[in-house]
Design an enzyme around this catalytic site. Structure first.
Site, short mmCIF file in Angstrom:
data_model
loop_
_atom_site.label_atom_id
_atom_site.label_comp_id
_atom_site.label_asym_id
_atom_site.label_seq_id
_atom_site.Cartn_x
_atom_site.Cartn_y
_atom_site.Cartn_z
N SER A 193 -39.26 -41.18 9.79
CA SER A 193 -38.35 -41.54 8.73
C SER A 193 -37.20 -42.40 9.26
CB SER A 193 -37.84 -40.28 8.02
OG SER A 193 -37.17 -40.61 6.83
N ASP A 347 -46.20 -41.91 -0.13
CA ASP A 347 -44.82 -42.04 0.35
C ASP A 347 -44.21 -43.32 -0.22
OD1 ASP A 347 -42.45 -42.11 1.77
OD2 ASP A 347 -43.40 -42.45 3.72
N HIS A 377 -44.02 -38.09 2.31
CA HIS A 377 -42.86 -38.23 3.18
C HIS A 377 -42.28 -36.87 3.57
CE1 HIS A 377 -39.89 -40.98 4.93
NE2 HIS A 377 -39.04 -39.97 4.78
#
Length: 407
Positions: A193, A347, A377
């Site tokens: 991320s 995601d 995610h």
């Protein structure tokens, strides 16, 4: 006074039950759980718990008892840290930066591989504790010395503090590899991320540094690579998929960059992007660069709202290369180490990985791409949560381990 306290205490269960009910209703009102997502019931439960925790945290923040991120950190960090007897864990400080070192306990006849790890959490969540098990697993399974960096986060700290912390810790580690038994020719930068974005920034920043060992590879797990073009297909398709919705992402972006949330719509619609900037970088930012199967017929075309100079002046640091490593110059990209990129189909940031993949490959950088059709995610950190783990979580962990072991 005693009666008042009794009344307040008696009302607490009702209060928490009410917040929980709101979280459940909010989930079913806003969340989109695609059919292809395995174990949808678990996803729904975890997302309700996330909404519940952030709602309670926001209430505590308004009462000036505790900030929402601190409350969520408190809950997240209460999740059990597994004692891995095959790994020695040491908490250190590089100057003022807290770091955690993971070293395999077994003796080694040669220098080990090194891993620099930057955790995710959208610049607000995530910590050394919440990623402890991920780091311990990586160190053990790859027989590597891993350094996890506890960089400072919002809401107290904003761009570029997290990058500066990670860069300083990384430089210190790279200068002292011998002390930790690390082979200077086999150091990997890894993150998920926003940690993946930090990987990209660190590897770009260290290009050409002759006073430091060169990074051997970069591992980016569903990274955020830019916040300029927010009309990519994956943004349109997955903007309400747990656990990263468009609302949460914009809250985190604005918090990280110290931008008032009132400019959220201008950022989403591209009103803060000067036309000469878009014309220059569209070749790297546009969905035209995505493989055809990721461009759906029903998607809305990318159109910028009329330019708003006030919005640009308030948000222009979004256009900095340190916040959009995708737009780094060719001469920088061409010198980067080989990359392992993980993208998840469900995601919102999926297309960031795909754009960066093409960007690297166009400049001759070797890329290994791992795409997870049922991935979402934030799933990485759930890899060892037993009932609350998902096949995609362990698949990503095993894929990263397999790649790193090949270095």
């Amino acid at each position: 006074m005693a009666v008042l306290w009794l009344v307040l205490l008696a009302g607490l269960p009702v209060f928490f039950l009410g917040v929980l009910l709101w979280a459940v209703l909010e989930h079913f009102r806003t969340a989109q759980v695609p059919r292809v997502l395995q174990h949808a019931a678990k996803v729904r439960f975890l997302h309700c718990m996330f909404l519940y925790a952030t709602a309670v945290g926001n209430i505590l923040e308004k009462l000036r008892i505790c900030s929402m991120p601190r409350f969520v950190h408190f809950l997240h960090d209460r999740l059990s840290i597994k004692n891995n007897h095959e790994v020695v864990v040491t908490d250190l400080r590089f100057g003022t930066i807290p770091v955690r070192l993971f070293r395999p306990k077994a003796a080694s006849s040669s220098l080990r591989r090194g891993i620099l790890f930057y955790h995710g959490g959208a610049s607000i969540f995530g910590s050394l504790d919440s990623y402890h098990n991920v780091c311990s697993f990586l160190a053990r399974e790859t027989d590597s010395v891993l350094l996890s960096v506890g960089y400072r986060k919002a809401l107290e700290h904003h761009y570029p503090v997290a990058i500066t912390d990670c860069l300083n810790a990384s430089i210190y580690f790279l200068k002292t590899l011998e002390a930790y038994g690390v082979d200077p020719s086999r150091v990997v930068a890894c993150g998920d991320s926003i940690g993946g974005m930090i990987v990209a920034i660190i590897t770009q920043t260290l290009v050409g540094r002759t006073d430091l060992p060169q990074l051997r590879a970069q591992v980016l797990v569903y990274p955020v690579i830019q916040a300029i073009n927010l009309q990519l297909p994956s943004f349109q398709q997955n903007q309400n998929v747990p656990f990263l919705s468009v609302q949460l992402m914009m809250t985190c972006v604005c918090s990280y960059l110290a931008i008032d949330l009132s400019w959220k719509d201008a950022i989403l619609k591209g009103a803060c992007i000067p036309r000469d900037f878009w014309n220059k970088y569209r070749k790297w930012l546009s969905s035209d660069n995505l493989p055809k199967r990721f461009r759906t017929k029903g998607q809305q075309p990318e159109t910028l709202a009329p330019f708003n100079e006030a919005a640009y002046l308030e948000t222009k640091h979004i256009l900095d290369v340190e916040n959009a490593p995708l737009i780094a110059e060719d001469k920088i990209i061409a010198q980067l180490p080989e990359a392992f990129l993980v993208s998840c189909e469900l995601d919102m940031l999926r297309d960031d990985s795909l754009l960066y993949k093409k960007r690297l490959e166009d400049q001759g950088v070797r890329v290994t791409w791992y795409h997870v059709e049922d991935g979402f995610h934030g799933c990485l950190v759930l890899f060892d949560k037993k009932f609350f783990s998902f096949p995609c979580s362990l698949n990503i962990m095993n894929a990263v381990v397999s790649y790193v072991k090949g270095i």
